[in-house]
Design a protein around this motif. Structure first.
Motif, mmCIF file in Angstrom:
data_model
loop_
_atom_site.group_PDB
_atom_site.id
_atom_site.type_symbol
_atom_site.label_atom_id
_atom_site.label_comp_id
_atom_site.label_asym_id
_atom_site.label_seq_id
_atom_site.Cartn_x
_atom_site.Cartn_y
_atom_site.Cartn_z
ATOM 1 N N SER A 127 0.822 -1.219 0.000
ATOM 2 C CA SER A 127 0.000 0.000 0.000
ATOM 3 C C SER A 127 0.856 1.270 0.000
ATOM 4 O O SER A 127 0.324 2.369 0.121
ATOM 5 N N LEU A 128 2.178 1.111 -0.121
ATOM 6 C CA LEU A 128 3.082 2.279 -0.201
ATOM 7 C C LEU A 128 2.861 2.971 -1.547
ATOM 8 O O LEU A 128 3.155 2.407 -2.602
ATOM 9 N N VAL A 129 2.336 4.201 -1.480
ATOM 10 C CA VAL A 129 1.974 4.875 -2.734
ATOM 11 C C VAL A 129 2.826 6.101 -3.034
ATOM 12 O O VAL A 129 2.850 6.573 -4.176
ATOM 13 N N LYS A 130 3.492 6.647 -2.030
ATOM 14 C CA LYS A 130 4.368 7.787 -2.286
ATOM 15 C C LYS A 130 5.543 7.717 -1.330
ATOM 16 O O LYS A 130 5.401 7.277 -0.178
ATOM 17 N N ILE A 131 6.680 8.198 -1.809
ATOM 18 C CA ILE A 131 7.873 8.127 -0.980
ATOM 19 C C ILE A 131 8.627 9.447 -1.069
ATOM 20 O O ILE A 131 8.792 10.009 -2.163
ATOM 21 N N GLY A 132 9.056 9.949 0.075
ATOM 22 C CA GLY A 132 9.645 11.279 0.130
ATOM 23 C C GLY A 132 11.042 11.354 -0.472
ATOM 24 O O GLY A 132 11.740 10.344 -0.630
ATOM 25 N N ASP A 133 11.452 12.580 -0.756
ATOM 26 C CA ASP A 133 12.778 12.793 -1.342
ATOM 27 C C ASP A 133 13.841 12.949 -0.243
ATOM 28 O O ASP A 133 13.552 12.805 0.937
ATOM 29 N N GLU A 134 15.067 13.264 -0.667
ATOM 30 C CA GLU A 134 16.184 13.366 0.269
ATOM 31 C C GLU A 134 15.922 14.388 1.374
ATOM 32 O O GLU A 134 16.435 14.250 2.481
ATOM 33 N N SER A 135 15.128 15.430 1.048
ATOM 34 C CA SER A 135 14.870 16.460 2.059
ATOM 35 C C SER A 135 14.048 15.911 3.227
ATOM 36 O O SER A 135 14.028 16.496 4.308
#
Lengths: 440, 479
Positions: free
Chosen positions: B431-439
């Motif tokens: 269900s992982l739909v979005k993943i954050g960037d390095e920030s």
């Protein structure tokens, strides 16, 4: 080990100034460990370890040093003397501690329990032939354990015991398991074989395909090992006076009278069986029996000398962490032969796993079923179950929903080995509970 | 020390196919305050030797805190005798290939050594933090703690290994409890002892520490009057300080090869992952990339060699959602016939090495925090673990957090208290739909990962971005 400890105490006392106080605590072991998997040996070895902790107190300030304890006078005294000088340098830098406990009293005790344990090279041959052909996994840990306490006031305690614990599981081909522990201070091959026979009999009950159980509330029997897991949570934000004072206890509502537990529920700190040292880290000796919860009401908390000073209470021999050291839950009236009949239809849980507070102020605990857990219909075991997650409050399962406790207690040994082998255990009955909540 | 150990090794009279000596020296200082009053000013120093011998395919060990030759000789003899007695029952006949020759050294990066601050200065910093956290009378308890750990290990073996590693480790904890009647709430610095890193006192910048302390106190008070987390299925956004626990429990432990081999079934448990799953199993969504990475400077469980001397490097465990390899030592790799990593680690000299996860990181994606939540019409954002439980197969879990915010129409809105969520591992990671960037990527860890028989508590590090999961069951407190 004890002669070296005694000599350290004498020498330390001779070096102390009139304004200084010290405490010396000791913990150590010589242990054999054999780890098993698939009825074979995974790892085998021995550990000789010991640590000594020196606490210095002066002018309302305190600090401590922990060092290796080897039993060799030259090595150990050099380190302790060095630590004393180091502490003398550090203390003036520290803030005052208004609640520190200064060693007091003249209490002494000596409790040495010798045992008859397996020789290290004989362990495997004693254990594995009995489980030939079975999927047996677990650990044998055995040997000598010692604890010591001494202080500048003249108190001294010594506790040493030989003990072993075999903590094991037997698995079916599809991953269902029976859990067992065989512990004591005299290895008895016949008793071991009998214990295994009992476990094998339980294993046969697991042969059927596990039954999935939908989430919901079910009448549940919690066997003594499962009750012990729940009672252990009382040491982690439960009966501690400091935790109650600072909002960190699950028993806050019980103390304030907002909730109560079942009149059948009685919890004591009971040292009468002598399996653990009665002295704590201030050399204080706990009462042989301290009722904590009687007929569902909180009648005492565990109050350390530090908490006593901080909150204006009377200390009752509790350890600094104010956790249970020798808990005992009183038996009830349900005979073992009537458990399934009384359960009628519901879940029989032999063990639990991975408990945690899910909402501590409400006394709510979550965790999993594990090992030999069954679905029961009309007093008959129907099938093992697939693991279930529960999330339920102690105010329900030891309170309004507690139907009965068994009329016998079982000893559930402490088999933990973090930092060293544990001693002691819990004495608990099984519990029959209405409407236990399963969530996943 | 290497040369001393080498001399001892040369003088040991023991009949074995391979012998290894691993010495560990650990110096720990523990300083803690409660409500600005000192609770702990302790230091510990321990040193000991683990002697391992290989006899007839079975490894036996003898561990002692004495460095005297005669005691080490006794430990080696006892280890050999036990190994010999057990060899006919060996779970797998080991060869010396599980202990290859290696030579090298490693040191943690650090700027300010642990003697750069005096005991008095540390107590002052902790007392000030307690004072800052007490933002109101409703704060009934404040806690501040700093633990320094300087560990050195030396490893030599009869096949020529010589490894020296030095670890500088700092763990801190700051926490406040607020109470109003029967409502009790706790807030901390990203969870209990979650801020643990390799380095020196430079990791404790005093100015930002006070700001952090104030926020802890203020948020504990804020939680007293917050709404309960709703009970619903919704979009769940997890901060890195909770993702740490999520990765640890539902990815790290199930991928340990010794669990899959059954070694841990009597204690920590097994795994829902089976040997044929490696290279095939769709563990989660395609956004999921998890690495075993002991090379991240400053992360808590970085090292160059594991405790058997195997050289460590970054490896993908899960790539684009597909399970690639397990967390297993050379011993486990030989037994199971699948790829693993350099992860045979022991909690100290008095325990034998077993499969451990070290640093386990979720690789960053491409979305900033506003991007992550902008399309969420309704959801919950959670921070900082406070409760954890997962079954013995690492399948059904329930975790609770300290602090949450409602997400409404792409914005963080009301504060929520007692936030919890539950799911099963595969369903959750799919269900992982979005993943954050390095920030959004942050590193945390814990010094207390428990496992093994005899038991061992060990250090692990976890880095993660903020992540978004859909249709997760969340709920609040109360009975």
């Amino acid at each position: 080990m004890e002669p070296t400890f005694d000599r350290l105490i004498t020498q330390l006392r001779s070096l102390l100034t009139a304004e200084e106080f010290f405490k010396l605590t000791l913990s150590g072991e010589q242990s054999q460990f054999v780890r098993f998997n698939h009825a074979k040996v995974r790892q085998t070895g021995n550990v000789r370890d010991g640590g000594i902790s020196l606490t210095l107190i002066q002018n309302g300030r305190t600090a401590s040093r922990r060092l290796d304890f080897t039993g060799s006078w030259e090595t150990d005294w050099y380190q302790v003397k060095d630590a004393l000088e180091d502490l003398r340098q550090e203390l003036p830098q520290l803030p005052e501690d208004p609640y520190l406990v200064i060693p007091d009293g003249k209490a002494t005790s000596r409790d040495v329990q010798t045992g008859k344990l397996l020789e290290p090279e004989a362990i495997v041959d004693a254990i594995l032939p009995e489980v030939s052909g079975l999927d047996f996994t677990g650990i044998y840990g055995g040997g000598s354990i010692f604890r010591g306490y001494a202080d500048s006031a003249g108190q001294k305690h010594w506790f040493a015991t030989d003990s072993f614990a075999l903590d094991y599981s037997l698995f079916t081909a599809d991953g269902q398991a029976v859990k067992g522990t065989f512990a004591g201070n005299q290895w008895d091959q016949t008793a071991y074989a009998a214990k295994l026979t009992e476990s094998k009999h339980q294993l046969d009950r697991l042969a059927q395909t596990p039954k999935p159980i939908p989430r919901g509330q079910y009448r549940t029997y919690l066997a003594p090992a499962a009750v012990a897991d729940l009672i252990s949570m009382f040491s982690w934000g439960g009966v501690s006076e400091a935790a109650l004072q600072k909002g960190g206890s699950a028993l806050g509502m019980l103390q304030r009278g907002e909730k109560q537990l079942s009149v059948q529920f009685n919890l004591n700190e009971d040292f009468s069986r002598g399996l653990v040292p009665r002295f704590n880290e201030w050399g204080e000796v706990a009462p042989i029996d301290l009722p904590l919860i009687q007929a569902g009401k909180l009648v005492n908390t565990l109050i350390s000398s530090r908490s006593a000073k901080e909150y204006g209470k009377t200390a009752n021999g509790a350890s600094g962490g104010e956790g249970l050291r020798s808990p005992s839950v009183s038996p009830g009236s349900l005979s073992n032969s009537d458990i399934l009949k009384a359960l009628d239809t519901g879940l029989y849980l032999s063990n639990l796993h991975y408990l945690n507070w899910s909402d501590r102020p409400s006394g709510r605990i979550t965790g999993m079923t594990r090992y030999a857990c069954f679905w029961v219909e009309k007093g008959e075991i129907v099938a093992p179950i697939e693991n279930l997650r529960f999330d339920e409050t102690l105010y329900r399962f030891f309170g309004e929903n507690l139907l009965a406790l068994t009329d016998t207690q079982e000893f559930i040994p402490e088999v933990g080995t973090y930092g060293g082998r544990s001693v002691g255990g819990l004495w608990v009955p099984g519990a029959l509970v209405e409407g236990f909540t399963y969530t996943l | 020390m290497i040369s001393e150990l080498q001399q001892i090794l040369d003088r040991l009279d023991v009949s074995a196919d391979w012998v290894g000596l691993r010495t560990v020296k650990e110096t720990v200082s523990h300083r803690g305050m409660q409500d600005g009053i000192p609770r702990s000013n302790s230091k510990s120093a321990s040193q000991g030797v683990m002697v391992e011998v290989l006899v007839n395919g079975q490894i036996g060990y003898g561990a002692t805190n004495s460095l005297q030759l005669e005691d080490l000789q006794a430990a080696a003899k006892a280890a050999a005798a036990q190994a010999k007695a057990a060899s006919q029952w060996a779970v797998y006949p080991m060869g010396a290939t599980v202990r290859p020759k290696v030579v090298g050294q490693y040191s943690s990066p650090y700027v300010k050594p642990f003697d750069a601050l005096s005991a008095g200065e540390i107590n002052q910093i902790l007392a000030q933090a307690c004072q800052t956290m007490k933002v109101s009378e409703a704060i009934v308890q404040t806690r501040a703690m700093a633990v320094t750990n300087e560990t050195e290990s030396w490893f030599v073996s009869s096949n020529g290994s010589e490894v020296y590693q030095k670890f500088m480790l700092l763990e801190t904890h700051f926490g406040a409890t607020a109470q109003e009647g029967s409502v009790v709430q706790q807030r901390s610095d990203n969870g209990y002892l979650a801020r643990c890193y390799q380095g020196g006192w430079e990791l404790l910048p005093i100015d930002s520490l006070q700001a952090r302390a104030y926020q802890i106190g203020a948020q504990a008070i804020e939680l007293l009057t917050a709404e309960e987390c709703p009970t619903t299925k919704t979009m769940l956004v997890l901060a890195p300080d909770q993702m740490m626990l999520q990765i640890h429990e539902s990815v790290g432990h199930p991928l340990e090869l010794d669990r899959i081999l059954g070694d841990e079934r009597n204690y920590a448990g097994g795994s829902f992952v089976k040997p044929p799953d490696f290279g095939k199993l769709s563990y989660g969504s395609k956004l999921m990339n998890i690495t075993f990475n002991p090379t991240v400077p400053g992360e808590f469980a970085s090292y160059d060699f594991d405790d058997t001397g195997a050289p460590a490097k970054k490896e993908f465990l899960i790539q684009d959602g597909i399970l690639q390899r397990g967390l297993g030592s050379l011993e486990s790799q030989a037994r199971l016939g699948v790829d693993g990593v350099a992860c045979a680690r022991a909690s100290s000299w008095n325990r034998p090495p077993i499969d451990r996860m070290a640093n386990l990181n979720l690789e960053a994606g491409t979305d900033s925090f506003p991007d992550l939540i902008q399309d969420i019409e309704s959801g919950v954002y959670m921070e900082s673990n406070r409760s954890w439980s997962i079954d013995d197969q690492r399948y059904k879990f329930q975790f609770g957090c300290e602090y949450a915010r409602l997400i409404e129409n792409g914005q963080l809105t009301k504060t929520l208290r007692n936030p919890n969520y539950r799911a099963t591992t595969p369903e959750f990671w799919h269900s992982l739909v979005k993943i954050g960037d390095e920030s959004t990527w942050q590193i945390y860890g814990t010094p207390m990962c428990g496992k093994g028989e005899p038991n061992q508590a060990i250090r692990v590090g976890h880095g993660s971005p903020i992540c978004v999961f859909k249709d997760v069951e969340v709920f609040g407190g109360g009975a």
